[in-house]
Design a protein around this motif. Structure first.
Motif, PDB file in Angstrom:
ATOM      1  N   ALA A 356      16.304  38.103 -98.088  1.00 49.66           N
ATOM      2  CA  ALA A 356      17.670  38.334 -98.592  1.00 49.66           C
ATOM      3  C   ALA A 356      18.431  39.278 -97.662  1.00 49.66           C
ATOM      4  O   ALA A 356      19.610  39.040 -97.351  1.00 49.66           O
ATOM      5  CB  ALA A 356      17.599  38.909-100.005  1.00 49.66           C
ATOM      6  N   LEU A 357      17.778  40.333 -97.185  1.00 46.29           N
ATOM      7  CA  LEU A 357      18.416  41.265 -96.257  1.00 46.29           C
ATOM      8  C   LEU A 357      18.732  40.592 -94.927  1.00 46.29           C
ATOM      9  O   LEU A 357      19.766  40.860 -94.306  1.00 46.29           O
ATOM     10  CB  LEU A 357      17.516  42.476 -96.027  1.00 46.29           C
ATOM     11  N   GLN A 358      17.840  39.706 -94.504  1.00 44.86           N
ATOM     12  CA  GLN A 358      18.064  38.986 -93.248  1.00 44.86           C
ATOM     13  C   GLN A 358      19.253  38.053 -93.364  1.00 44.86           C
ATOM     14  O   GLN A 358      20.103  37.978 -92.454  1.00 44.86           O
ATOM     15  CB  GLN A 358      16.802  38.207 -92.882  1.00 44.86           C
ATOM     16  N   GLU A 359      19.346  37.330 -94.463  1.00 48.75           N
ATOM     17  CA  GLU A 359      20.459  36.400 -94.661  1.00 48.75           C
ATOM     18  C   GLU A 359      21.783  37.138 -94.817  1.00 48.75           C
ATOM     19  O   GLU A 359      22.831  36.635 -94.399  1.00 48.75           O
ATOM     20  CB  GLU A 359      20.181  35.537 -95.895  1.00 48.75           C
ATOM     21  N   ALA A 360      21.754  38.326 -95.381  1.00 51.40           N
ATOM     22  CA  ALA A 360      22.980  39.102 -95.576  1.00 51.40           C
ATOM     23  C   ALA A 360      23.399  39.852 -94.314  1.00 51.40           C
ATOM     24  O   ALA A 360      24.477  40.462 -94.292  1.00 51.40           O
ATOM     25  CB  ALA A 360      22.794  40.086 -96.726  1.00 51.40           C
ATOM     26  N   GLY A 361      22.574  39.836 -93.264  1.00 53.09           N
ATOM     27  CA  GLY A 361      22.896  40.534 -92.026  1.00 53.09           C
ATOM     28  C   GLY A 361      22.547  42.013 -92.041  1.00 53.09           C
ATOM     29  O   GLY A 361      22.791  42.727 -91.060  1.00 53.09           O
ATOM     30  N   GLU A 362      21.943  42.486 -93.143  1.00 54.72           N
ATOM     31  CA  GLU A 362      21.614  43.904 -93.243  1.00 54.72           C
ATOM     32  C   GLU A 362      20.417  44.277 -92.367  1.00 54.72           C
ATOM     33  O   GLU A 362      20.333  45.410 -91.883  1.00 54.72           O
ATOM     34  CB  GLU A 362      21.345  44.268 -94.705  1.00 54.72           C
ATOM     35  N   LEU A 363      19.502  43.341 -92.175  1.00 55.35           N
ATOM     36  CA  LEU A 363      18.353  43.611 -91.315  1.00 55.35           C
ATOM     37  C   LEU A 363      18.797  43.810 -89.869  1.00 55.35           C
ATOM     38  O   LEU A 363      18.318  44.714 -89.174  1.00 55.35           O
ATOM     39  CB  LEU A 363      17.336  42.464 -91.411  1.00 55.35           C
ATOM     40  N   GLU A 364      19.728  42.985 -89.413  1.00 59.64           N
ATOM     41  CA  GLU A 364      20.254  43.126 -88.057  1.00 59.64           C
ATOM     42  C   GLU A 364      21.042  44.425 -87.910  1.00 59.64           C
ATOM     43  O   GLU A 364      20.972  45.100 -86.872  1.00 59.64           O
ATOM     44  CB  GLU A 364      21.148  41.931 -87.709  1.00 59.64           C
ATOM     45  N   ALA A 365      21.789  44.795 -88.948  1.00 59.25           N
ATOM     46  CA  ALA A 365      22.531  46.058 -88.909  1.00 59.25           C
ATOM     47  C   ALA A 365      21.573  47.240 -88.828  1.00 59.25           C
ATOM     48  O   ALA A 365      21.833  48.216 -88.113  1.00 59.25           O
ATOM     49  CB  ALA A 365      23.410  46.166 -90.148  1.00 59.25           C
ATOM     50  N   LEU A 366      20.447  47.142 -89.507  1.00 58.91           N
ATOM     51  CA  LEU A 366      19.450  48.205 -89.458  1.00 58.91           C
ATOM     52  C   LEU A 366      18.833  48.295 -88.070  1.00 58.91           C
ATOM     53  O   LEU A 366      18.592  49.390 -87.555  1.00 58.91           O
ATOM     54  CB  LEU A 366      18.369  47.939 -90.514  1.00 58.91           C
ATOM     55  N   ARG A 367      18.611  47.154 -87.446  1.00 58.97           N
ATOM     56  CA  ARG A 367      18.061  47.145 -86.091  1.00 58.97           C
ATOM     57  C   ARG A 367      19.032  47.788 -85.110  1.00 58.97           C
ATOM     58  O   ARG A 367      18.648  48.596 -84.263  1.00 58.97           O
ATOM     59  CB  ARG A 367      17.737  45.715 -85.650  1.00 58.97           C
ATOM     60  N   ARG A 368      20.316  47.447 -85.217  1.00 55.24           N
ATOM     61  CA  ARG A 368      21.326  48.007 -84.317  1.00 55.24           C
ATOM     62  C   ARG A 368      21.460  49.517 -84.502  1.00 55.24           C
ATOM     63  O   ARG A 368      21.796  50.235 -83.554  1.00 55.24           O
ATOM     64  CB  ARG A 368      22.671  47.325 -84.536  1.00 55.24           C
ATOM     65  N   LYS A 369      21.188  49.993 -85.700  1.00 58.47           N
ATOM     66  CA  LYS A 369      21.276  51.438 -85.959  1.00 58.47           C
ATOM     67  C   LYS A 369      20.320  52.216 -85.077  1.00 58.47           C
ATOM     68  O   LYS A 369      20.642  53.331 -84.631  1.00 58.47           O
ATOM     69  CB  LYS A 369      20.984  51.703 -87.438  1.00 58.47           C
ATOM     70  N   TYR A 370      19.154  51.639 -84.808  1.00 56.84           N
ATOM     71  CA  TYR A 370      18.130  52.348 -84.023  1.00 56.84           C
ATOM     72  C   TYR A 370      18.035  51.885 -82.587  1.00 56.84           C
ATOM     73  O   TYR A 370      17.552  52.622 -81.730  1.00 56.84           O
ATOM     74  CB  TYR A 370      16.771  52.198 -84.707  1.00 56.84           C
ATOM     75  N   PHE A 371      18.472  50.678 -82.295  1.00 53.65           N
ATOM     76  CA  PHE A 371      18.310  50.148 -80.946  1.00 53.65           C
ATOM     77  C   PHE A 371      19.615  49.737 -80.287  1.00 53.65           C
ATOM     78  O   PHE A 371      19.607  49.289 -79.134  1.00 53.65           O
ATOM     79  CB  PHE A 371      17.368  48.923 -80.959  1.00 53.65           C
ATOM     80  N   GLY A 372      20.721  49.849 -80.986  1.00 55.16           N
ATOM     81  CA  GLY A 372      21.980  49.443 -80.401  1.00 55.16           C
ATOM     82  C   GLY A 372      22.082  47.931 -80.286  1.00 55.16           C
ATOM     83  O   GLY A 372      21.431  47.193 -81.021  1.00 55.16           O
TER      84      GLY A 372
END
Length: 375
Positions: A356-372
């Motif tokens: 669900a987080l992946q489909e909502a784009g939240e997982l990618e946002a979390l990745r960008r928070k730490y890795f840009g």
């Protein structure tokens, strides 16, 4: 009457089946949300590995953690109304074994999904694509003793020792010769030897003869021969030292996996990097933490470090004052997941939340928070 009786019996049985299904579903939901508010807290095992798990400090209520894996776990646990406590483990292997034995309910870290681990625990949906890379210490140039060792291995040091011997002998012979045939030559031995040594080194380093007319035309010829010898000596010494330093620079460079055979590499004990390195029959040195491995790299205990690519890249980026570089492409690609004990229905519930987080784009946002934005 019989048809009506059978219809009533069928209705009762169907109702019982529906009730049993509802009770079973409720039981599964209760099991899958063990540790919900008012229940026993879930035991979350963690292994500190920035930026996925970062230990922020210890307070009265226990240690506090952050990082991408922690953030993802808390985002998946929140909709399920789970309560939990964190317990830290010293290695990936210890963390995996804790889940297998039931000492921890879930493993939260950058835990790589492997065949060996899947046989012992159940993984959630993978949430990060990773792999291995190499980290090396940057060295500006070869040191003095490294150059001397290279000259010795190449056989140049012995030749230079012979040259030094010839210089000493030439100094003595020239001093005796000038004292006998050159009236202007200093009479005292210490001044004469100094003059003779200066003459020899002048020829050897610059090709210049300081006393060319001591013996007339014979002095001219001998001076010319000395100049030829001096030029040859300088050319030889320069070329040998240059070639050795170039070879040292090339041989001390590690740019890819192909450069590691014959060297000792540092790895995280119990990690995929250790298993993979040993499968390649590389000489390995296991460390408890990445900081320890970097200290070994700087001290010359190991020539390089093999580890999870995002972990090494993050370390090099956040320790920019240290001369560290992550080199070569990613190899041995793998994926990270949360680990649960076999048969624990919580793994299914967490997987659904990750999707669900992946489909909502939240997982990618979390990745960008730490890795840009870099991948």
């Amino acid at each position: 009457m019989k048809p009506a009786f059978f219809r009533s019996l069928t209705t009762v049985l169907a109702a019982l089946v529906v009730m049993a299904g509802l009770l079973s579903t409720a039981a599964l939901a209760q099991d899958g949300q063990a540790g919900a508010a008012g229940g026993t807290p879930i035991k979350v095992g963690v292994y500190v590995s920035p930026p996925f798990v970062v230990k922020d400090g210890v307070a009265k209520d226990g240690a506090h953690y952050s990082g991408m894996a922690i953030g993802l776990w808390e985002a998946t646990a929140r909709p399920l109304d789970l309560t939990y406590t964190y317990s830290e483990y010293p290695s990936f292997e210890a963390l995996t074994e804790a889940v297998r034995k039931g000492d921890a309910d879930v493993a939260v870290s950058n835990l790589t999904i492997t065949k060996d681990r899947v046989e012992r625990v159940t993984f959630s949906q993978p949430w990060y694509d990773a792999g291995l890379r190499i980290m090396v210490a940057e060295r500006d140039s070869a040191g003095f003793w490294q150059v001397m060792g290279g000259l010795e291995r190449a056989g140049h040091l012995r030749a230079m020792a012979w040259l030094a011997t010839i210089i000493v002998v030439a100094t003595l012979v020239l001093a005796w010769f000038y004292r006998r045939f050159d009236e202007t030559f200093p009479r005292s031995w210490h001044a004469g030897l100094a003059e003779s040594f200066y003459e020899v080194m002048s020829v050897a380093t610059s090709g210049k003869v300081t006393r060319p007319n001591a013996l007339g035309w014979i002095g001219r010829i001998s001076g010319g021969l000395w100049m030829v010898c001096g030029v040859a000596v300088i050319a030889y010494v320069t070329s040998s030292v240059t070639s050795v330093m170039t070879a040292l620079t090339l041989t001390h460079q590690v740019n890819s996996l192909a450069d590691l055979p014959g060297r000792t590499v540092g790895v995280d004990g119990g990690s995929v990097a250790e298993t993979y390195s040993r499968d390649l029959r590389l000489s390995t040195q296991a460390y408890g933490t990445l900081d320890d491995a970097v200290a070994g790299l700087r001290n010359g205990e190991v020539s390089a470090i093999i580890g999870d690519a995002p972990v090494l890249e993050y370390y090099a980026h956040t320790h920019d004052k240290a001369p560290l570089s992550v080199v070569g492409p990613i190899f041995h690609p793998d994926k990270y997941g949360f680990a649960f004990r076999h048969g624990d229905d919580l793994s299914h519930a967490i997987t659904l939340q990750i999707l669900a987080l992946q489909e909502a784009g939240e997982l990618e946002a979390l990745r960008r928070k730490y890795f840009g934005n870099e991948r």
